[in-house]
Scaffold this active site. Sequence first.
Site, mmCIF file in Angstrom:
data_model
loop_
_atom_site.group_PDB
_atom_site.id
_atom_site.type_symbol
_atom_site.label_atom_id
_atom_site.label_comp_id
_atom_site.label_asym_id
_atom_site.label_seq_id
_atom_site.Cartn_x
_atom_site.Cartn_y
_atom_site.Cartn_z
ATOM 1 N N HIS A 8 0.550 -8.074 2.493
ATOM 2 C CA HIS A 8 0.323 -9.078 1.456
ATOM 3 C C HIS A 8 1.411 -10.142 1.436
ATOM 4 O O HIS A 8 1.198 -11.233 0.917
ATOM 5 C CB HIS A 8 0.227 -8.418 0.077
ATOM 6 C CG HIS A 8 -1.081 -7.754 -0.151
ATOM 7 N ND1 HIS A 8 -2.219 -8.444 -0.463
ATOM 8 C CD2 HIS A 8 -1.436 -6.456 -0.113
ATOM 9 C CE1 HIS A 8 -3.218 -7.610 -0.606
ATOM 10 N NE2 HIS A 8 -2.770 -6.387 -0.391
ATOM 11 N N GLY A 9 2.571 -9.852 1.944
ATOM 12 C CA GLY A 9 3.637 -10.836 1.988
ATOM 13 C C GLY A 9 4.966 -10.175 2.283
ATOM 14 O O GLY A 9 5.162 -8.993 1.999
#
Length: 157
Positions: A8-9
């Site tokens: 997701h990051g």
Amino acid sequence: WGLTGLWHGANWTFILWGLYYGALLTIDLLGGRKLTKALPGAVSRVLTLALVMVGWVIFYYPTLGQAFSHLGAMFGFGQGLMDENALGVIRTYSVLPVIYFLLSLPTGEWLKTLTARMNLSPRVGEIAGALVMLALAAYSVIFIEGLSSNPFIYFQF
């Protein structure tokens, strides 16, 4: 699960978020499911929603400090349970958790039972249940759309 968060990051909050859900699933598989099945349905639902909300807070904030500060406020540490910001959030968003809770209930089954007691066709109960769920879901979407000034979380990168 840490890699799921990293997907997701590249941020510690995402990694912690992934590890948090990995821990919840592990606890569930190692005996947590027996505990939740022993609890009344409403208590189990509230517990599930509370655990999911903790995960949302971890995912939302860009730093661990901000996330932990928010979690502390959620559980009464630091500034206490209520301040003006908290009251503003409650006024703005309190309707959605109620709708989601109602959507999680076996409303369709209740309506089928009610229509059977009233000597109506079972099909009437099925249609009534579908209409109630559709109305709640439509209201939820309309409510969220009204808050469209808030950017979608993935646009924060």
